[in-house]
Design a protein around this motif. Structure first.
Motif, PDB file in Angstrom:
ATOM      1  N   ASP A   1      24.943  72.707 -35.384  1.00  0.00           N
ATOM      2  CA  ASP A   1      25.092  71.956 -34.291  1.00  0.00           C
ATOM      3  C   ASP A   1      26.440  70.682 -34.082  1.00  0.00           C
ATOM      4  O   ASP A   1      26.370  69.571 -32.960  1.00  0.00           O
TER       5      ASP A   1
ATOM      6  N   ALA B   1      29.601  68.584 -35.880  1.00  0.00           N
ATOM      7  CA  ALA B   1      31.013  69.644 -36.777  1.00  0.00           C
ATOM      8  C   ALA B   1      31.185  67.689 -37.788  1.00  0.00           C
ATOM      9  O   ALA B   1      30.669  66.673 -37.818  1.00  0.00           O
TER      10      ALA B   1
ATOM     11  N   LEU C   1      37.005  67.046 -28.874  1.00  0.00           N
ATOM     12  CA  LEU C   1      36.076  68.612 -28.713  1.00  0.00           C
ATOM     13  C   LEU C   1      35.776  68.283 -26.934  1.00  0.00           C
ATOM     14  O   LEU C   1      36.296  67.199 -26.494  1.00  0.00           O
TER      15      LEU C   1
ATOM     16  N   ASP D   1      30.587  71.327 -25.797  1.00  0.00           N
ATOM     17  CA  ASP D   1      29.272  72.060 -24.729  1.00  0.00           C
ATOM     18  C   ASP D   1      29.686  72.799 -23.490  1.00  0.00           C
ATOM     19  O   ASP D   1      30.595  72.608 -22.997  1.00  0.00           O
TER      20      ASP D   1
ATOM     21  N   LEU E   1      30.535  65.205 -35.808  1.00  0.00           N
ATOM     22  CA  LEU E   1      30.868  64.692 -34.312  1.00  0.00           C
ATOM     23  C   LEU E   1      29.689  65.852 -33.722  1.00  0.00           C
ATOM     24  O   LEU E   1      29.843  66.797 -33.979  1.00  0.00           O
ATOM     25  N   THR E   2      29.444  65.602 -32.439  1.00  0.00           N
ATOM     26  CA  THR E   2      28.839  66.033 -31.078  1.00  0.00           C
ATOM     27  C   THR E   2      28.965  66.087 -30.343  1.00  0.00           C
ATOM     28  O   THR E   2      29.169  64.844 -29.954  1.00  0.00           O
ATOM     29  N   ALA E   3      29.181  67.015 -29.058  1.00  0.00           N
ATOM     30  CA  ALA E   3      29.277  66.482 -27.696  1.00  0.00           C
ATOM     31  C   ALA E   3      28.158  67.327 -27.067  1.00  0.00           C
ATOM     32  O   ALA E   3      28.027  68.733 -27.538  1.00  0.00           O
ATOM     33  N   ASP E   4      27.416  67.229 -26.480  1.00  0.00           N
ATOM     34  CA  ASP E   4      27.015  67.457 -25.122  1.00  0.00           C
ATOM     35  C   ASP E   4      26.783  66.533 -23.836  1.00  0.00           C
ATOM     36  O   ASP E   4      26.542  64.806 -23.677  1.00  0.00           O
ATOM     37  N   ALA E   5      26.632  67.971 -22.570  1.00  0.00           N
ATOM     38  CA  ALA E   5      26.859  67.341 -21.612  1.00  0.00           C
ATOM     39  C   ALA E   5      25.912  67.638 -20.711  1.00  0.00           C
ATOM     40  O   ALA E   5      25.441  68.615 -21.237  1.00  0.00           O
TER      41      ALA E   5
ATOM     42  N   VAL F   1      24.446  67.575 -16.172  1.00  0.00           N
ATOM     43  CA  VAL F   1      24.814  67.448 -15.015  1.00  0.00           C
ATOM     44  C   VAL F   1      24.232  67.993 -13.876  1.00  0.00           C
ATOM     45  O   VAL F   1      22.963  68.104 -13.869  1.00  0.00           O
TER      46      VAL F   1
ATOM     47  N   HIS G   1      20.411  69.927 -15.942  1.00  0.00           N
ATOM     48  CA  HIS G   1      20.133  68.996 -16.787  1.00  0.00           C
ATOM     49  C   HIS G   1      19.224  68.189 -16.547  1.00  0.00           C
ATOM     50  O   HIS G   1      18.526  67.379 -16.740  1.00  0.00           O
TER      51      HIS G   1
ATOM     52  N   ASP H   1      21.164  65.802 -32.199  1.00  0.00           N
ATOM     53  CA  ASP H   1      22.077  66.493 -32.672  1.00  0.00           C
ATOM     54  C   ASP H   1      22.101  65.986 -34.504  1.00  0.00           C
ATOM     55  O   ASP H   1      22.224  66.280 -35.744  1.00  0.00           O
TER      56      ASP H   1
ATOM     57  N   LEU I   1      31.413  58.358 -26.812  1.00  0.00           N
ATOM     58  CA  LEU I   1      32.122  58.255 -25.953  1.00  0.00           C
ATOM     59  C   LEU I   1      31.494  58.616 -24.546  1.00  0.00           C
ATOM     60  O   LEU I   1      30.425  59.486 -24.762  1.00  0.00           O
TER      61      LEU I   1
ATOM     62  N   SER J   1      32.141  60.610 -20.679  1.00  0.00           N
ATOM     63  CA  SER J   1      32.813  60.852 -19.791  1.00  0.00           C
ATOM     64  C   SER J   1      32.065  60.445 -18.013  1.00  0.00           C
ATOM     65  O   SER J   1      30.854  62.107 -18.751  1.00  0.00           O
TER      66      SER J   1
ATOM     67  N   SER K   1      29.703  63.404 -19.462  1.00  0.00           N
ATOM     68  CA  SER K   1      29.995  63.803 -21.504  1.00  0.00           C
ATOM     69  C   SER K   1      29.722  62.680 -22.065  1.00  0.00           C
ATOM     70  O   SER K   1      30.333  62.041 -21.847  1.00  0.00           O
TER      71      SER K   1
ATOM     72  N   THR L   1      30.307  61.850 -26.397  1.00  0.00           N
ATOM     73  CA  THR L   1      30.490  62.448 -27.958  1.00  0.00           C
ATOM     74  C   THR L   1      29.922  61.732 -28.607  1.00  0.00           C
ATOM     75  O   THR L   1      30.802  60.491 -28.550  1.00  0.00           O
TER      76      THR L   1
END
Lengths: 335, 335
Positions: A35, A37, A92, A128, B49-53, B55, B59, B80, B92, B94, B139, B141
């Motif tokens: 999930d 890094a 990412l 993602d 580190l993780t990134a999820d978006a 929309v 979502h 996560d 961060l 976006s 998005s 991170t």
């Protein structure tokens, strides 16, 4: 949470395994099967983080080659790391795709991304993949490393410091104009090669990561020029509470940009405010200028002195008659 | 590069200064007036580190309250970090907005984001604000820290380990059904309070960051449940090369979900595969189960043992007659 690189999994999982796992070569990426890094900066170093997004129809054109779109998405972030003196370490990626995206598109996108990840030593750490009813949108968070406390700031320009810029300015803005109006190539009397040069400069930025270490050693302030030289230099001045004087004649231009300007001198405003240059503007103490120029030559990054930090407010762009050019809009803004 | 928090700057710059600078309270965020942020994990720790978006229309629903949208964008990432045992450190952002976005929308969005950034100790470090011709896309991170080498992996479940889950399952999926079809509340014989509970669970996830340390100490494997319990447990099993048996009767349900299931038993498939739970599923060696349960009680996180890791492949969900339920689609996928 939606990035398991598992061929037996869902459509998303297969997509990630197929296209993105090959770009995730750092052990901390865990092959994209977890999930999150893992990353630890080397001893004595710290992390520098940046996020930039690009959207179809805004930052790139829907029919741009997908390899170029991928490169742009990554490189606009690498350009930030370069300007701050950081060495790229990883990124990412969040990508929003229409449900009916073409697999060839994504394949080419992944190819461009993989090439650049290798070229700049900046592997994929996670991300993602989501669906959208709108245009393709790509958000990248990139991180780099540098010795603690050595990040080159926007703040730090002092009166008397020289102002330098990498590469050439205005090509991308002219390239975009050309993309939108093919007849401009004739009006501007461009050779086909010149037209290609400008178009290419809009399509794929050339981040100046080779100059990062030299900037850390010699620059008093720096930033990358993404929203137009005039506006971005203005921003740098503002946080440093100084002004800047730039001689327009010294601003480095490509052969193609010079040809366009010869045909239509009013294009100088497009050149200085158009954006998408992804060159680095830096201020440098006088006694460090020679060393920075030498380092740039060694790094094969063109570097030109264009002006000086002065007392006062704002960046003034002086024509050969000594008058300052005025801009209706000094830099690009979405809103 | 497009995030100068400068009131004298462009529309974007003012927007960032007004709405996002107050959320960027960590010194490494540099007040959002530079191109990058700085972060160094404490000695002996590493970064996760993780990134999820998310929309709009995918979502979250376009008319969801903007505060809730902001919370969801951040919390799906915090979830996560929680599952991996990491302590949130920053994020961060976006955000792609229509050109004609309402400033009240963004104000409320920023308010939700600021509240959660404080609540979870996870300040804003940077990001990007861009325009889109499509739906709002966000998005995030996020990054957290933990002692080197202690991240809880998906990999690591062993035969005989217990399977535990936090909170209750299925509420968000039922809440979404309810949002799309208001008459379901009558069909399912829900009280108004039950309806609100389910709707709220879809709107705003409750990440289990309070359990992170205990998971690091006691869990052999863990992940957050975002795409449906059945599918996500299947993924966890696959990377560990084990199977799982879950007694459906032991899967923790809210009062509202129990009422809905009593009215329509076929909803069990929605409950087990619907997704958006953002609870944590973990496997735990038998001799550590008591300690983890105790730690969960101390952290005030409901934790329920629902089954066991077994030899074989895949996650089997057993009804009270001992038969395994089959699912047409075990987990959510966009593609």
């Amino acid at each position: 949470v939606r990035r398991l690189a598992d061929r037996a999994g869902s459509g998303e999982d297969r997509l990630i395994a197929r296209y993105f796992k090959p770009i995730a070569r750092h052990p901390g990426a865990l092959g994209l099967i977890d999930d999150t890094a893992i990353f630890a900066p080397p001893a004595g170093q710290e992390l520098v983080l940046t996020a930039d997004a690009i959207v179809a129809g805004m930052h790139f054109l829907p029919d741009d080659p997908p390899e170029a779109v991928a490169r742009k998405a990554l490189r606009v972030n690498l350009s930030d790391l370069a300007a701050k003196g950081a060495k790229p370490a990883g990124f990412l990626l969040s990508i929003a795709l229409p449900k009916n995206f073409k697999s060839q598109w994504l394949e080419a996108f992944a190819r461009g991304l993989r090439d650049d990840a290798r070229r700049y030593g900046c592997p994929l750490f996670g991300g993602d993949t989501v669906a959208t009813a709108g245009p393709v949108a790509i958000s990248v968070t990139a991180f780099g490393t540098l010795p603690k406390g050595t990040m080159v700031r926007r703040f730090g320009a002092r009166i008397g410091h020289g102002i330098v810029i990498t590469g050439t300015i205005g090509d991308a803005a002219l390239g975009l104009r050309l993309r939108k109006d093919r007849s401009a190539a004739r009006t501007w009397k461009l050779t086909p090669e010149m037209g290609r040069h400008l178009a290419e400069r809009y399509l794929v930025p050339q981040p100046r990561n080779a100059l990062a270490q030299a900037l850390r050693q010699h620059a008093s302030a720096a930033m990358d020029v993404s929203d137009g030289l005039a506006g971005d230099l203005g921003k740098l001045c503002r946080v440093s509470s100084v002004g800047a004087e730039v001689e327009i004649a010294r601003v480095p231009l490509s052969k193609a940009a010079r040809a366009a300007l010869a045909a239509d001198p009013s294009l100088i405003k497009t050149v200085l405010t158009g954006g998408d240059d992804f060159e680095i503007i830096a201020t440098v103490p006088r006694n460090a200028l020679a060393a920075l120029k030498m380092a740039a030559r060694t790094a094969r990054v063109p570097l030109t002195e264009i002006g000086e930090v002065v007392a006062g407010k704002g960046a003034r762009f002086l024509a050969s008659n000594g008058r300052a050019l005025t801009f209706a809009r000094a830099s690009f803004s979405h809103f």
